[in-house]
Design a protein around this motif. Structure first.
Motif, PDB file in Angstrom:
ATOM      1  N   THR A 241     -92.528  -1.464  68.860  1.00 26.20           N
ATOM      2  CA  THR A 241     -92.583  -0.053  68.480  1.00 26.20           C
ATOM      3  C   THR A 241     -91.184   0.516  68.251  1.00 26.20           C
ATOM      4  N   GLU A 242     -90.278   0.246  69.190  1.00 31.54           N
ATOM      5  CA  GLU A 242     -88.920   0.765  69.068  1.00 31.54           C
ATOM      6  C   GLU A 242     -88.231   0.233  67.816  1.00 31.54           C
ATOM      7  N   GLN A 243     -88.431  -1.062  67.529  1.00 26.66           N
ATOM      8  CA  GLN A 243     -87.760  -1.634  66.357  1.00 26.66           C
ATOM      9  C   GLN A 243     -88.384  -1.139  65.060  1.00 26.66           C
ATOM     10  N   ALA A 244     -89.712  -1.052  65.015  1.00 23.66           N
ATOM     11  CA  ALA A 244     -90.365  -0.564  63.796  1.00 23.66           C
ATOM     12  C   ALA A 244     -89.973   0.884  63.517  1.00 23.66           C
ATOM     13  N   LEU A 248     -88.023   2.190  60.226  1.00 23.64           N
ATOM     14  CA  LEU A 248     -88.590   3.226  59.363  1.00 23.64           C
ATOM     15  C   LEU A 248     -87.637   4.412  59.234  1.00 23.64           C
ATOM     16  N   ASN A 249     -86.981   4.765  60.349  1.00 16.00           N
ATOM     17  CA  ASN A 249     -85.992   5.843  60.306  1.00 16.00           C
ATOM     18  C   ASN A 249     -84.794   5.460  59.447  1.00 16.00           C
ATOM     19  N   TYR A 250     -84.412   4.192  59.562  1.00 19.44           N
ATOM     20  CA  TYR A 250     -83.253   3.670  58.818  1.00 19.44           C
ATOM     21  C   TYR A 250     -83.513   3.719  57.313  1.00 19.44           C
ATOM     22  N   THR A 256     -88.172   9.519  65.327  1.00 18.18           N
ATOM     23  CA  THR A 256     -88.225   8.410  66.285  1.00 18.18           C
ATOM     24  C   THR A 256     -88.577   8.891  67.691  1.00 18.18           C
ATOM     25  N   GLY A 257     -89.012  10.121  67.846  1.00 20.30           N
ATOM     26  CA  GLY A 257     -89.297  10.660  69.171  1.00 20.30           C
ATOM     27  C   GLY A 257     -90.622  10.181  69.741  1.00 20.30           C
ATOM     28  N   LEU A 435     -89.256  -5.806  54.600  1.00 18.63           N
ATOM     29  CA  LEU A 435     -89.992  -7.006  55.013  1.00 18.63           C
ATOM     30  C   LEU A 435     -89.890  -7.188  56.527  1.00 18.63           C
ATOM     31  N   GLY A 436     -88.718  -6.892  57.083  1.00 18.65           N
ATOM     32  CA  GLY A 436     -88.553  -6.993  58.533  1.00 18.65           C
ATOM     33  C   GLY A 436     -89.481  -6.049  59.271  1.00 18.65           C
TER      34      GLY A 436
END
Length: 540
Positions: A241-244, A248-250, A256-257, A435-436
């Motif tokens: 979740t944190e990485q996705a 997405l924010n990037y 991201t809250g 893709l990541g």
């Protein structure tokens, strides 16, 4: 010692069937109620929960690091024993059993279940962390090391630090974790397919406890397995979740809250529910094969578009260093690098162990027809090679970027962003970053789907054809637990997840050690029976 062939226990005989369900009492009831209460209390007392989780993980890893490290070494040695002795010739399901899945389909499912999200999250960040700490050398305060470098570090030596950093990373993702998975998977598959016992954790202890496994002893084992699976799974879902969200924010500037966390977990849980409804072959198998193909494509892209020579140097140098350093890295006693062995290794081993009922049962479900030797080689040694390639490609690229430019963005990025910052310096950065994100999400879905399959099997008394509504229940609660632990963690959201993984991994380590004993007894008995049956034929 009890012989599993002597039992007259029938799968599901102790189940109850309220409202059209088919659940094992008391395992389902105790597990479900405990988890519901845990989620409610965690959300109701968030501040207290945050303090408790912040204390729990370091307490366990600093006081019982030796226990986790010693146990993991035993699991590796046990796997080697099975490969090199005649026990390796025993076939899961009997002498005439045939594999249900091709090597490709089998490997895709076991690898996607085993480490998918973790490799995406740590593939860049962990090699960089160990490289940086190794380069920084050791530091002492009152005679105690305060640095996080593995072993003796490699102060100022770029090549040695890179190799040591890779060796430490490979150590955490290669033989030891896959040996942990193999023990559980092999025990479950052997007693389920060779002796027709329920596909649940308690069956693996029949040679030790006999008929008692169908009573309270078995209830405790299965309930522990449910807790370990759920919290180990929640930890991986939290990382995903944190990485996705970071990705997405990037790419798109999405929030991201906490609201975004809950929304993403909810969306992915819904997708996982669709996969649940499609079943094992139509859901997990298809998604796993797609994900492995996409992951392989991304890795090949990074190898050949990135700093190819540096990547192969990292893979070879890191692999050689791993072979050289695996014994000192495995040493459970008298370690001077306490921050590394406790903060990294002890946590990892506890996490893998808490994750092992889920991965083990899932691998067992798809492994009928394999010999023990084939099983251990494919489940332990093949993923080790893939992990070395993956970490060498992603970690090696990031380390090369930092060596070329110490101010590179990947150096200072948060853990969940390091993958995307590394890809930014390669061609087609937007496409590969997208893709990541897709890979993380699909690994998330397959983990949630197959996790609910495993927990449902345990809480249905070993039945693999229980009503789909039960898997829907567990799939939903996996998402709720992950969301609850992320919400109480605040800025350190992953701390709560890691604490629960370690806390459930600790008692389950004892279960796994006993499982090795029971499995050895069972395999030895099966091997003797096969020899006795073959003797008259040879005499004729």
């Amino acid at each position: 010692m009890s012989n599993p062939e002597s039992t007259d226990y029938e799968v599901g005989q102790d189940n109850i069937r309220p409202f059209g369900l088919d659940i094992h009492n008391p395992v389902f009831v105790v597990s479900a109620l405990t988890i519901i209460i845990f989620v409610l209390l965690t959300l109701a007392f968030q501040e207290e929960a945050t303090k408790f989780f912040g204390w729990l993980r370091p307490f366990l890893t600093s006081n019982f690091d030796w226990f986790f490290l010693l146990s993991a070494n035993i699991f590796v040695l046990f796997g080697v024993l099975l490969v090199v002795t005649p026990l390796g010739s025993v076939r899961l399901g009997g002498a005439d059993a045939k594999p249900e899945y091709s090597y490709l389909g089998w490997f895709a499912m076991l690898f996607a279940a085993g480490m998918g999200i973790g490799l995406m999250f740590f593939g860049v960040s962990e090699p960089m962390s160990h490289f940086a700490s190794s380069m920084g050398g050791t530091s002492l305060e009152n005679g105690v090391r305060t640095d996080w470098a593995p072993l003796g570090a490699a102060a100022g030596d770029v090549e040695a630090a890179r190799n040591l950093g890779m060796a430490a990373t490979i150590f955490h993702w290669a033989l030891h974790p896959w040996a942990i998975y193999a023990v559980v998977a092999l025990a479950l598959a052997f007693f389920a397919y060779n002796y027709n016992l329920p596909l649940t954790l308690r069956s693996a202890f029949y040679p030790i406890f006999g008929e008692s496994v169908w009573g309270w002893v078995g209830h405790v084992i299965d309930t522990l397995a449910v807790f370990a699976t759920l919290f180990g799974l929640a930890t991986s879902l939290g990382f995903g979740t944190e990485q996705a969200l970071a990705g997405l924010n990037y790419l798109f500037g999405t929030p991201t809250g906490n609201g975004a966390r809950v929304l993403l977990i909810s969306a992915i849980t819904v997708i996982a529910l669709v996969s649940v409804l499609r079943g094992l072959d139509g859901g997990v198998k298809v998604l796993s094969e797609i994900n492995i193909a996409l992951a392989a494509l991304l890795m090949i892209f990074v190898i050949f578009v990135g700093p190819t020579a540096a990547i192969f140097e990292t893979i070879i140098g890191g692999g050689v260093a791993y072979v050289k350093e695996v014994v000192p890295l495995s040493n459970p006693f008298g370690r001077e690098d306490a921050n590394f062995s406790q903060g990294w290794t002890a946590f990892y081993w506890a996490w893998w162990i808490s994750w092992s009922p889920f991965v083990g049962m899932f691998i067992a479900r798809v492994s009928r027809g394999r010999t023990v030797r084939e099983f251990v080689i494919c489940v332990v040694f093949v993923p080790t090679v893939v992990s070395i390639l993956w970490m060498g490609a992603f970690g090696g690229t990031a380390i090369d970027q930092v060596i070329a430019n110490p101010e590179a963005a990947v150096q200072s990025a948060s853990l969940e962003l390091k993958l995307f910052e590394m890809l930014k310096d390669l061609p087609l950065a937007w496409l590969t970053s997208f893709l990541g994100i897709v890979l993380v999400i699909v690994f998330f879905v397959t983990s949630s789907d197959s996790g609910s399959l495993v927990i449902d099997t345990i809480t249905a008394g070993g039945k693999t054809d229980a009503p789909v509504s039960q898997r829907v229940f567990w799939c939903t609660f996996e998402g709720l637990v992950a969301a609850a632990l992320l919400l109480v963690g605040g800025a350190g959201a992953l701390t709560a997840l890691q604490a629960m993984a370690v806390s459930t991994g600790f008692p389950f380590t004892i279960v796994l050690l006993l499982m090795c004993v029971s499995l050895f007894i069972g395999l030895n008995r099966a091997r003797r029976q096969a020899n006795q049956e073959a003797a008259p034929t040879q005499a004729e």
